[in-house]
Design an enzyme around this catalytic site. Structure first.
Site, PDB file in Angstrom:
ATOM      1  N   ARG A  28     -18.834  31.217  32.209  1.00 46.76           N
ATOM      2  CA  ARG A  28     -18.221  30.836  33.088  1.00 46.76           C
ATOM      3  C   ARG A  28     -17.553  32.070  34.054  1.00 46.76           C
ATOM      4  O   ARG A  28     -16.581  32.209  34.906  1.00 46.76           O
ATOM      5  CB  ARG A  28     -16.610  29.883  33.485  1.00 46.76           C
ATOM      6  CG  ARG A  28     -17.278  28.370  33.070  1.00 46.76           C
ATOM      7  CD  ARG A  28     -17.429  27.494  34.444  1.00 46.76           C
ATOM      8  NE  ARG A  28     -18.193  26.081  35.034  1.00 46.76           N
ATOM      9  CZ  ARG A  28     -17.219  24.651  34.677  1.00 46.76           C
ATOM     10  NH1 ARG A  28     -16.380  25.261  34.933  1.00 46.76           N
ATOM     11  NH2 ARG A  28     -17.831  23.988  34.672  1.00 46.76           N
ATOM     12  N   ARG A  32     -12.333  31.228  38.669  1.00 42.39           N
ATOM     13  CA  ARG A  32     -10.651  30.871  39.396  1.00 42.39           C
ATOM     14  C   ARG A  32      -9.977  32.069  38.797  1.00 42.39           C
ATOM     15  O   ARG A  32      -9.421  32.466  39.201  1.00 42.39           O
ATOM     16  CB  ARG A  32     -10.756  29.867  39.302  1.00 42.39           C
ATOM     17  CG  ARG A  32     -11.693  28.450  40.461  1.00 42.39           C
ATOM     18  CD  ARG A  32     -11.137  27.261  39.773  1.00 42.39           C
ATOM     19  NE  ARG A  32     -11.450  26.671  39.342  1.00 42.39           N
ATOM     20  CZ  ARG A  32     -11.621  25.411  38.433  1.00 42.39           C
ATOM     21  NH1 ARG A  32     -10.517  24.714  39.196  1.00 42.39           N
ATOM     22  NH2 ARG A  32     -12.019  25.235  37.366  1.00 42.39           N
ATOM     23  N   ARG A  41     -14.173  31.598  47.924  1.00 40.54           N
ATOM     24  CA  ARG A  41     -14.022  31.160  48.022  1.00 40.54           C
ATOM     25  C   ARG A  41     -13.182  30.313  48.804  1.00 40.54           C
ATOM     26  O   ARG A  41     -13.375  29.589  49.455  1.00 40.54           O
ATOM     27  CB  ARG A  41     -13.397  29.725  46.463  1.00 40.54           C
ATOM     28  CG  ARG A  41     -13.589  28.553  46.692  1.00 40.54           C
ATOM     29  CD  ARG A  41     -13.665  27.583  45.767  1.00 40.54           C
ATOM     30  NE  ARG A  41     -12.186  27.321  45.459  1.00 40.54           N
ATOM     31  CZ  ARG A  41     -11.302  26.547  44.652  1.00 40.54           C
ATOM     32  NH1 ARG A  41     -12.026  25.668  43.873  1.00 40.54           N
ATOM     33  NH2 ARG A  41     -10.198  27.071  44.724  1.00 40.54           N
ATOM     34  N   TYR A 155     -23.214  12.180  34.435  1.00 41.79           N
ATOM     35  CA  TYR A 155     -22.255  12.868  36.130  1.00 41.79           C
ATOM     36  C   TYR A 155     -23.257  11.477  36.833  1.00 41.79           C
ATOM     37  O   TYR A 155     -22.329  11.269  37.385  1.00 41.79           O
ATOM     38  CB  TYR A 155     -22.332  14.017  36.322  1.00 41.79           C
ATOM     39  CG  TYR A 155     -21.449  14.477  35.656  1.00 41.79           C
ATOM     40  CD1 TYR A 155     -20.172  14.787  36.048  1.00 41.79           C
ATOM     41  CD2 TYR A 155     -22.163  16.164  34.743  1.00 41.79           C
ATOM     42  CE1 TYR A 155     -19.169  15.934  34.735  1.00 41.79           C
ATOM     43  CE2 TYR A 155     -21.389  16.926  33.854  1.00 41.79           C
ATOM     44  CZ  TYR A 155     -19.873  17.088  33.940  1.00 41.79           C
ATOM     45  OH  TYR A 155     -19.172  17.739  33.387  1.00 41.79           O
TER      46      TYR A 155
HETATM   47  O1  CP3 Z   1     -21.181  30.694  33.949  1.00 44.73           O
HETATM   48  C1  CP3 Z   1     -20.790  31.340  35.068  1.00 44.73           C
HETATM   49  O2  CP3 Z   1     -20.234  31.807  35.927  1.00 44.73           O
HETATM   50  C2  CP3 Z   1     -21.598  30.201  36.437  1.00 44.73           C
HETATM   51  C3  CP3 Z   1     -21.523  29.249  37.492  1.00 44.73           C
HETATM   52  C4  CP3 Z   1     -21.428  27.833  36.473  1.00 44.73           C
HETATM   53  C5  CP3 Z   1     -20.894  27.508  36.924  1.00 44.73           C
HETATM   54  N1  CP3 Z   1     -20.840  25.637  36.673  1.00 44.73           N
HETATM   55  C6  CP3 Z   1     -19.661  27.429  38.296  1.00 44.73           C
HETATM   56  C7  CP3 Z   1     -18.424  26.199  38.906  1.00 44.73           C
HETATM   57  C8  CP3 Z   1     -22.264  26.948  35.190  1.00 44.73           C
HETATM   58  C9  CP3 Z   1     -23.089  27.320  34.263  1.00 44.73           C
HETATM   59  C10 CP3 Z   1     -21.630  26.113  35.663  1.00 44.73           C
HETATM   60  C11 CP3 Z   1     -22.068  24.536  34.308  1.00 44.73           C
HETATM   61  C12 CP3 Z   1     -21.172  23.682  34.759  1.00 44.73           C
HETATM   62  N2  CP3 Z   1     -20.966  22.483  35.354  1.00 44.73           N
HETATM   63  C13 CP3 Z   1     -20.831  22.619  33.566  1.00 44.73           C
HETATM   64  C14 CP3 Z   1     -21.626  23.052  32.190  1.00 44.73           C
HETATM   65  C15 CP3 Z   1     -21.078  24.329  31.133  1.00 44.73           C
HETATM   66  C16 CP3 Z   1     -20.066  23.687  31.406  1.00 44.73           C
HETATM   67  O3  CP3 Z   1     -19.120  24.172  31.709  1.00 44.73           O
HETATM   68  O4  CP3 Z   1     -19.572  22.469  30.084  1.00 44.73           O
HETATM   69  C17 CP3 Z   1     -21.095  21.718  34.451  1.00 44.73           C
HETATM   70  C18 CP3 Z   1     -20.664  20.840  33.207  1.00 44.73           C
HETATM   71  C19 CP3 Z   1     -20.827  21.712  34.760  1.00 44.73           C
HETATM   72  C20 CP3 Z   1     -19.974  20.360  36.555  1.00 44.73           C
HETATM   73  C21 CP3 Z   1     -18.652  20.756  36.601  1.00 44.73           C
HETATM   74  N3  CP3 Z   1     -18.719  22.374  38.009  1.00 44.73           N
HETATM   75  C22 CP3 Z   1     -17.252  20.872  36.639  1.00 44.73           C
HETATM   76  C23 CP3 Z   1     -16.819  19.921  35.141  1.00 44.73           C
HETATM   77  C24 CP3 Z   1     -16.667  22.077  37.997  1.00 44.73           C
HETATM   78  C25 CP3 Z   1     -15.235  21.574  37.314  1.00 44.73           C
HETATM   79  C26 CP3 Z   1     -14.441  21.881  36.020  1.00 44.73           C
HETATM   80  C27 CP3 Z   1     -13.304  22.774  36.737  1.00 44.73           C
HETATM   81  O5  CP3 Z   1     -13.231  23.769  36.079  1.00 44.73           O
HETATM   82  O6  CP3 Z   1     -12.548  22.555  37.932  1.00 44.73           O
HETATM   83  C28 CP3 Z   1     -17.677  22.257  38.319  1.00 44.73           C
HETATM   84  C29 CP3 Z   1     -16.913  23.065  39.457  1.00 44.73           C
HETATM   85  C30 CP3 Z   1     -17.188  24.364  38.883  1.00 44.73           C
HETATM   86  N4  CP3 Z   1     -18.482  24.926  38.395  1.00 44.73           N
HETATM   87  C31 CP3 Z   1     -16.254  25.857  38.981  1.00 44.73           C
HETATM   88  C32 CP3 Z   1     -17.199  26.817  39.105  1.00 44.73           C
HETATM   89  C33 CP3 Z   1     -17.057  28.402  38.860  1.00 44.73           C
HETATM   90  C34 CP3 Z   1     -14.579  25.568  39.632  1.00 44.73           C
HETATM   91  C35 CP3 Z   1     -15.289  25.196  41.057  1.00 44.73           C
HETATM   92  C36 CP3 Z   1     -13.867  25.689  41.574  1.00 44.73           C
HETATM   93  O7  CP3 Z   1     -13.948  26.649  42.025  1.00 44.73           O
HETATM   94  O8  CP3 Z   1     -13.343  25.159  42.150  1.00 44.73           O
END
Ligand code: CP3
Length: 356
Positions: A28, A32, A41, A155
Site C-alpha cells: 500500500r 492515504r 483522490r 468479499y
Molecule cells: O500496494 C499498493 O500500493 C497497491 C494498491 C493496492 C490497494 N489495494 C489500494 C487500495 C493493493 C495491492 C490492494 C490490495 C487489496 N485490496 C487487498 C489485499 C492486501 C491487503 O491489504 O490485505 C485487499 C484485502 C483489498 C480490498 C480492499 N480495498 C479493502 C479492504 C479496502 C479498504 C481498506 C482501507 O484501508 O480502507 C480497499 C480500498 C483500497 N485499496 C484503498 C487503497 C489505497 C483505500 C481507498 C481509499 O483511498 O480510500
C-alpha cells in the site's frame, strides 16, 4: 538478455541472485498516508475512479517512487477488480471499505458468473500497466497483483469486509462443492488476469491472500493454497526473455508458510507474526522471503524504526533472497517522513549482509 532496468535489485532478490543492498518496497505504498494521494483522490472524487482511469492510476503509482528511493513500483489498483468485472457492482465507501451491490450466495448465482476477459473487461488495468511501464522508463520494476481466489470469495460472498466470515464459512461447511465451483472460476480468472498483466508489462506478480489465516490448516490447504498452486502452474514465468517471479502472501498462516514455499512460487510474503530466522531455516533456499516489519513500528521514532529495521536484517542474515517490506499494508495515519527513514535504513544497514 539485459532487463533494461536501471535498478533490478527486486527481481534479483526474488530470484535469490546477488544484490548490493536489500531491496525494499511497501505494501500500500501509494495510499492515504501520502498528502499527494489524498489530493488526487479528492480531485477524482472516489477510489474506483482512480483505479479505472489509467492516467490517474499511473500518477498514483509513481507518487511513492518519486518521493522515496524505493526499489519497486506496484500497480495502483485493487484486488476487487475481478469480482467487479464479474458484475457484482463494487463501490469503495470511505467509512466502510469495499461493498458489493450484488453478492453471490447461491449455486445458481455462482453458475451464472462468467470469467472476465482481461483485455476487454479489465482493459483499464492493462492500459494502466502499459502506461506505467512507459512512464517508469526502467527506473524500477513494476509489480502486478491479484487477490487469491479464497480472499476474493470472502468479499464476493460476504458482500463486504467481514469480522467472522459467517456466510462464507457457512458455505464452506454446508455446501463445499458450491464454494469449490466459485474458487475454480476465480482461479481461472486470476490466472488469465495475471498473465495479461505480465503480457502488458508487469515484471513480477504477487497474489494477496489476506484472509487465508482465518481458515483451519486443513481448510486452508483445500480452499486457499490448492487454488493458488493451480494459478502458479498456469502463469507465464518468462516474458521478453526475462524471468517473471511470483510472490505468494497469505496472512496469519503460521507454519503453513512451509507448504506455500513448496507451491512452485519464487517468493513467500511474511506477516509480522513470523520469525524470519526460523522461516529461512525451514524453507532453506527454495524461495525468497518478503517482509516483515510490524506496520505499527512506523508510528515510533526514527531511532526505533532504524533499530527494528536492523533487527529484521540481522534476523534474515547474510546473502540475497530477502525483499524488505512491512508484514501488511501501511496505515493511513503514518508520517511519510518515517517511511523515508525506513527506506534509507534498509539500504544503508543491509550493505554488510551482501558481497564477500
Ligand atoms: O500496494 C499498493 O500500493 C497497491 C494498491 C493496492 C490497494 N489495494 C489500494 C487500495 C493493493 C495491492 C490492494 C490490495 C487489496 N485490496 C487487498 C489485499 C492486501 C491487503 O491489504 O490485505 C485487499 C484485502 C483489498 C480490498 C480492499 N480495498 C479493502 C479492504 C479496502 C479498504 C481498506 C482501507 O484501508 O480502507 C480497499 C480500498 C483500497 N485499496 C484503498 C487503497 C489505497 C483505500 C481507498 C481509499 O483511498 O480510500
Amino acid at each position: 538478455m539485459p532487463s533494461g532496468l536501471k535498478n533490478d535489485r527486486l527481481i534479483r532478490a526474488l530470484l535469490r541472485q546477488s544484490v548490493d543492498m536489500t531491496p525494499v518496497w511497501i505494501m500500500r505504498q501509494a495510499g492515504r498516508y501520502l498528502p499527494e494521494y489524498r489530493e488526487l483522490r479528492k480531485q477524482a472524487g472516489d477510489f474506483m475512479t482512480l483505479c479505472k482511469t489509467p492516467e490517474l492510476a499511473c500518477k498514483v503509482t509513481l507518487q511513492p517512487v518519486d518521493r522515496f528511493p524505493l526499489d519497486a513500483a506496484i500497480l495502483f489498483s485493487d484486488i476487487l477488480t475481478i469480482p467487479d468485472a464479474m458484475g457484482l457492482g463494487l463501490s469503495v465507501i470511505e467509512t466502510k471499505g469495499p461493498v458489493f451491490e450484488r453478492p453471490v450466495r447461491s449455486a445458481e448465482q455462482i453458475k451464472k458468473l462468467g470469467i472476465p476477459d482481461p483485455e476487454t473487461d479489465l482493459r483499464y488495468v492493462m492500459d494502466a500497466v502499459r502506461l506505467i511501464r512507459k512512464e517508469l522508463d526502467g527506473r524500477v520494476p513494476l509489480i502486478g497483483f491479484s487477490g487469491s481466489p479464497w480472499t476474493l470469495a470472502t468479499y464476493m460472498v460476504e458482500g463486504q469486509s467481514s469480522k467472522n466470515f459467517s456466510v462464507i464459512k457457512g458455505m464452506l461447511y454446508d455446501q463445499p462443492a458450491v464454494l469449490h465451483e466459485l474458487l475454480d472460476k476465480l482461479a481461472d480468472s486470476v490466472a488469465l488476469y495475471l498473465n495479461a498483466q505480465i503480457a502488458a508489462g508487469a515484471q513480477t506478480v504477487m497474489i494477496f491472500d489476506t484472509w487465508g489465516g482465518v481458515l483451519t490448516p486443513s481448510s486452508y490447504r483445500k480452499f486457499s493454497l490448492h487454488y493458488m498452486r493451480k494459478i502458479v502452474e498456469q502463469l507465464n514465468r518468462e516474458h521478453d526473455g526475462q524471468r517473471v517471479p511470483v510472490i505468494l502472501f497469505s496472512k496469519g498462516v503460521g507454519d503453513l508458510v512451509n507448504e506455500i514455499a513448496d507451491s512452485g512460487c519464487d517468493a513467500v510474503g511474511l506477516d509480522w507474526m513470523q520469525d524470519i530466522t526460523q522461516v529461512r531455516n525451514s524453507v532453506g533456499d527454495k524461495v525468497a522471503l518478503q517482509g516483515n516489519l510490524d506496520p505499527a513500528v512506523l508510528y515510533a521514532s526514527p531511532e526505533v524504526i532504524r533499530n527494528e529495521v536492523a533487527r529484521i536484517l540481522e534476523h534474515y542474515g547474510k546473502g540475497s533472497g530477502h525483499v524488505f517490506n512491512l508484514g501488511h499494508g501501511i496505515h493511513p495515519e503514518i508520517n511519510p517522513e518515517h517511511v523515508a527513514v525506513l527506506v534509507d535504513a534498509v539500504h544503508e544497514l543491509s550493505k554488510p549482509y551482501h558481497g564477500e
